[in-house]
Design a protein around this motif. Structure first.
Motif, PDB file in Angstrom:
ATOM      1  N   ARG A   1      33.034  64.400 -30.024  1.00  0.00           N
ATOM      2  CA  ARG A   1      34.445  64.697 -29.773  1.00  0.00           C
ATOM      3  C   ARG A   1      35.238  63.412 -29.587  1.00  0.00           C
ATOM      4  N   GLN A   2      34.648  62.463 -28.872  1.00  0.00           N
ATOM      5  CA  GLN A   2      35.336  61.192 -28.654  1.00  0.00           C
ATOM      6  C   GLN A   2      35.467  60.399 -29.954  1.00  0.00           C
ATOM      7  N   THR A   3      34.403  60.385 -30.766  1.00  0.00           N
ATOM      8  CA  THR A   3      34.466  59.619 -32.010  1.00  0.00           C
ATOM      9  C   THR A   3      35.446  60.233 -32.994  1.00  0.00           C
ATOM     10  N   LEU A   4      35.546  61.557 -33.024  1.00  0.00           N
ATOM     11  CA  LEU A   4      36.533  62.198 -33.895  1.00  0.00           C
ATOM     12  C   LEU A   4      37.945  61.812 -33.491  1.00  0.00           C
ATOM     13  N   ALA A   5      38.199  61.787 -32.190  1.00  0.00           N
ATOM     14  CA  ALA A   5      39.522  61.388 -31.705  1.00  0.00           C
ATOM     15  C   ALA A   5      39.806  59.926 -32.053  1.00  0.00           C
ATOM     16  N   ALA A   6      38.791  59.067 -31.915  1.00  0.00           N
ATOM     17  CA  ALA A   6      38.969  57.647 -32.233  1.00  0.00           C
ATOM     18  C   ALA A   6      39.199  57.441 -33.722  1.00  0.00           C
ATOM     19  N   GLN A   7      38.448  58.166 -34.539  1.00  0.00           N
ATOM     20  CA  GLN A   7      38.569  58.017 -35.981  1.00  0.00           C
ATOM     21  C   GLN A   7      39.946  58.435 -36.475  1.00  0.00           C
ATOM     22  N   ALA A   8      40.560  59.387 -35.823  1.00  0.00           N
ATOM     23  CA  ALA A   8      41.893  59.836 -36.221  1.00  0.00           C
ATOM     24  C   ALA A   8      42.941  58.759 -35.999  1.00  0.00           C
ATOM     25  N   ARG A   9      42.693  57.852 -35.049  1.00  0.00           N
ATOM     26  CA  ARG A   9      43.663  56.793 -34.758  1.00  0.00           C
ATOM     27  C   ARG A   9      43.470  55.568 -35.629  1.00  0.00           C
ATOM     28  N   ALA A  10      42.287  55.404 -36.230  1.00  0.00           N
ATOM     29  CA  ALA A  10      41.974  54.292 -37.135  1.00  0.00           C
ATOM     30  C   ALA A  10      41.835  52.952 -36.403  1.00  0.00           C
ATOM     31  N   GLU A  11      42.568  52.766 -35.316  1.00  0.00           N
ATOM     32  CA  GLU A  11      42.513  51.490 -34.597  1.00  0.00           C
ATOM     33  C   GLU A  11      42.726  51.751 -33.117  1.00  0.00           C
ATOM     34  N   HIS A  12      41.992  51.033 -32.271  1.00  0.00           N
ATOM     35  CA  HIS A  12      42.192  51.148 -30.834  1.00  0.00           C
ATOM     36  C   HIS A  12      41.728  49.869 -30.152  1.00  0.00           C
ATOM     37  N   THR A  13      41.737  49.840 -28.815  1.00  0.00           N
ATOM     38  CA  THR A  13      41.398  48.624 -28.085  1.00  0.00           C
ATOM     39  C   THR A  13      39.890  48.463 -27.958  1.00  0.00           C
ATOM     40  N   VAL A  14      39.502  47.250 -27.586  1.00  0.00           N
ATOM     41  CA  VAL A  14      38.083  46.976 -27.343  1.00  0.00           C
ATOM     42  C   VAL A  14      37.572  47.851 -26.201  1.00  0.00           C
ATOM     43  N   ALA A  15      38.402  48.034 -25.173  1.00  0.00           N
ATOM     44  CA  ALA A  15      37.990  48.876 -24.049  1.00  0.00           C
ATOM     45  C   ALA A  15      37.686  50.295 -24.518  1.00  0.00           C
ATOM     46  N   GLU A  16      38.519  50.816 -25.428  1.00  0.00           N
ATOM     47  CA  GLU A  16      38.278  52.169 -25.942  1.00  0.00           C
ATOM     48  C   GLU A  16      37.048  52.206 -26.841  1.00  0.00           C
ATOM     49  N   GLU A  17      36.809  51.127 -27.574  1.00  0.00           N
ATOM     50  CA  GLU A  17      35.608  51.073 -28.411  1.00  0.00           C
ATOM     51  C   GLU A  17      34.344  51.066 -27.554  1.00  0.00           C
ATOM     52  N   LEU A  18      34.363  50.289 -26.480  1.00  0.00           N
ATOM     53  CA  LEU A  18      33.198  50.240 -25.594  1.00  0.00           C
ATOM     54  C   LEU A  18      33.011  51.557 -24.855  1.00  0.00           C
ATOM     55  N   ALA A  19      34.106  52.295 -24.670  1.00  0.00           N
ATOM     56  CA  ALA A  19      33.986  53.617 -24.047  1.00  0.00           C
ATOM     57  C   ALA A  19      33.220  54.584 -24.946  1.00  0.00           C
ATOM     58  N   LEU A  20      33.116  54.265 -26.246  1.00  0.00           N
ATOM     59  CA  LEU A  20      32.288  55.054 -27.164  1.00  0.00           C
ATOM     60  C   LEU A  20      30.862  54.507 -27.232  1.00  0.00           C
ATOM     61  N   VAL A  21      30.750  53.184 -27.149  1.00  0.00           N
ATOM     62  CA  VAL A  21      29.421  52.561 -27.235  1.00  0.00           C
ATOM     63  C   VAL A  21      28.574  52.922 -26.024  1.00  0.00           C
ATOM     64  N   ARG A  22      29.181  52.947 -24.834  1.00  0.00           N
ATOM     65  CA  ARG A  22      28.413  53.221 -23.611  1.00  0.00           C
ATOM     66  C   ARG A  22      27.739  54.591 -23.639  1.00  0.00           C
ATOM     67  N   PRO A  23      28.474  55.688 -23.933  1.00  0.00           N
ATOM     68  CA  PRO A  23      27.782  56.981 -23.958  1.00  0.00           C
ATOM     69  C   PRO A  23      26.728  57.072 -25.056  1.00  0.00           C
ATOM     70  N   PHE A  24      26.937  56.373 -26.165  1.00  0.00           N
ATOM     71  CA  PHE A  24      25.905  56.381 -27.202  1.00  0.00           C
ATOM     72  C   PHE A  24      24.625  55.719 -26.682  1.00  0.00           C
ATOM     73  N   LEU A  25      24.773  54.582 -26.015  1.00  0.00           N
ATOM     74  CA  LEU A  25      23.588  53.915 -25.480  1.00  0.00           C
ATOM     75  C   LEU A  25      22.979  54.715 -24.330  1.00  0.00           C
ATOM     76  N   ASP A  26      23.823  55.403 -23.576  1.00  0.00           N
ATOM     77  CA  ASP A  26      23.278  56.306 -22.552  1.00  0.00           C
ATOM     78  C   ASP A  26      22.426  57.390 -23.209  1.00  0.00           C
ATOM     79  N   LEU A  27      22.899  57.892 -24.321  1.00  0.00           N
ATOM     80  CA  LEU A  27      22.154  58.902 -25.059  1.00  0.00           C
ATOM     81  C   LEU A  27      20.821  58.343 -25.551  1.00  0.00           C
ATOM     82  N   MET A  28      20.846  57.102 -26.017  1.00  0.00           N
ATOM     83  CA  MET A  28      19.616  56.487 -26.501  1.00  0.00           C
ATOM     84  C   MET A  28      18.652  56.173 -25.354  1.00  0.00           C
ATOM     85  N   GLN A  29      19.205  55.809 -24.202  1.00  0.00           N
ATOM     86  CA  GLN A  29      18.334  55.592 -23.043  1.00  0.00           C
ATOM     87  C   GLN A  29      17.658  56.887 -22.620  1.00  0.00           C
TER      88      GLN A  29
END
Length: 348
Positions: free
Chosen positions: A199-227
């Motif tokens: 859901r978060q990645t779909l919302a991000a993809q619709a904007r095409a561009e966002h801040t580094v903070a918002e990008e890391l907000a997607l990376v963290r849950p992905f790595l949590d999932l991998m952990q």
């Protein structure tokens, strides 16, 4: 000046002044040789002409723009009507300025007779008008080509961004499938986490561009999932970004694929513990990003793709389409692991 973009107004005025000065200096030499006693007169004559033509040239540019796409016959008729109007406005404006200045200094001004002026100035105006039309047409064509290039780049960016979502989804589902029959509650939790992340990645993809903070907000849950998939004893996560870097903007989902590759190609292939690090730093007007992975003891059973696979190829193409040569990507071995470095302009 409303016909000219704001960023070009000062350079345009500067260009007119330079042209006026060059013409005035040249006219001054002939004026001195003719015995003239008022050195400011050549400057008045030339600048009165340059300033009026400079204003009229903007109108010609707008006219050429409006005529684009019309049949050439209609364009020819429009220019045939506009040329005498251009010449009349030039003559009236130029001599009007001269009469005003001479009147202010208490001198009389006697130009040539009107028929002579029309013939002499009209011939020069015809050459000027045709030259401005050709230059303006070239400018409009260049602008159209640039717009087409930007539209193509946007379409290319959209296509490349669309590749991120399925690639990430399929690889994550493959990881989850490996525990479905061993631990159903755990698989259920992973699927719920995946649904939230999607859901978060779909919302991000619709904007095409966002801040580094918002990008890391997607990376963290992905790595949590991998952990959750591999366990914290197998996967150690380190994410840090300074405050200045967090405000920089970048293409959405830019880091997700490289982080995914770090997990897929290294954590999944190591027998021991692997540390995946994501770092963001701003240096001046540049944004420095890095994604690295290091195994503590074991060596991967098979070496990773030195080119970084589809994820890195996608990243390179997206950066090239978005920033051209202003972005740089490096990928290679470092300290028993692999490291991706990305440098790009910090758009805020």
């Amino acid at each position: 000046m409303s016909l000219l973009p704001r960023r070009w107004r000062l350079p345009y005025v500067a260009l007119l002044i330079v042209i006026g000065l060059l013409l005035s200096v040249s006219a001054l030499q002939a004026y001195d040789m003719g015995g003239g006693g008022r050195p400011w007169e050549p400057f008045l004559w030339e600048f009165s002409s340059v300033l009026v033509i400079g204003a009229l040239a903007l109108g010609i540019h707008a006219l050429v723009g409006r005529l684009r796409g019309l049949p050439w016959q209609r364009q020819l008729v429009a220019h045939a009507l506009a040329l005498p109007m251009f010449s009349a406005l030039h003559i009236a404006g130029m001599f009007g300025l001269r009469f005003v200045v001479y009147g202010l200094v208490g001198l009389s001004y006697h130009p040539d007779e009107l028929p002579t002026l029309l013939i002499y100035e009209g011939g020069k105006d015809a050459v000027s008008y045709i030259s401005f039309c050709l230059i303006s047409r070239g400018v409009w064509m260049a602008q159209a080509a640039e717009r087409a290039r930007l539209e193509l780049a946007e379409l290319r960016l959209a296509r490349l961004a669309d590749q991120v979502q399925p690639h990430f989804l399929f690889n994550t589902l493959n990881l989850i499938s490996s525990v479905m029959y061993e631990d159903v509650p755990r698989a259920d939790r992973l699927l719920c986490q995946l649904a939230d992340l999607l859901r978060q990645t779909l919302a991000a993809q619709a904007r095409a561009e966002h801040t580094v903070a918002e990008e890391l907000a997607l990376v963290r849950p992905f790595l949590d999932l991998m952990q959750a998939r591999f366990g914290p004893e197998r996967l150690v996560v380190q994410i840090d970004a300074d405050a200045a870097a967090s405000e920089c903007r970048l293409p959405a989902l830019l880091l997700l694929a490289p982080v995914e590759n770090a997990v897929k190609h290294d954590v999944a292939r190591h027998r021991g513990r692997v540390t995946v690090s994501v770092h963001a730093e701003r240096v001046g007007e540049r944004l420095l990003l890095s994604v690295s992975n290091h195994g503590d003891t074991a060596v991967p059973e098979a070496p990773p793709d030195p080119e970084g696979g589809l994820g890195l190829r996608n990243l390179r193409e997206r950066l090239t389409a978005r920033y051209g040569g202003a972005a740089h990507v490096e990928f290679g071995p470092e300290g028993g692991g692999m490291r991706l470095r990305v440098e790009l302009p910090c758009g805020c």
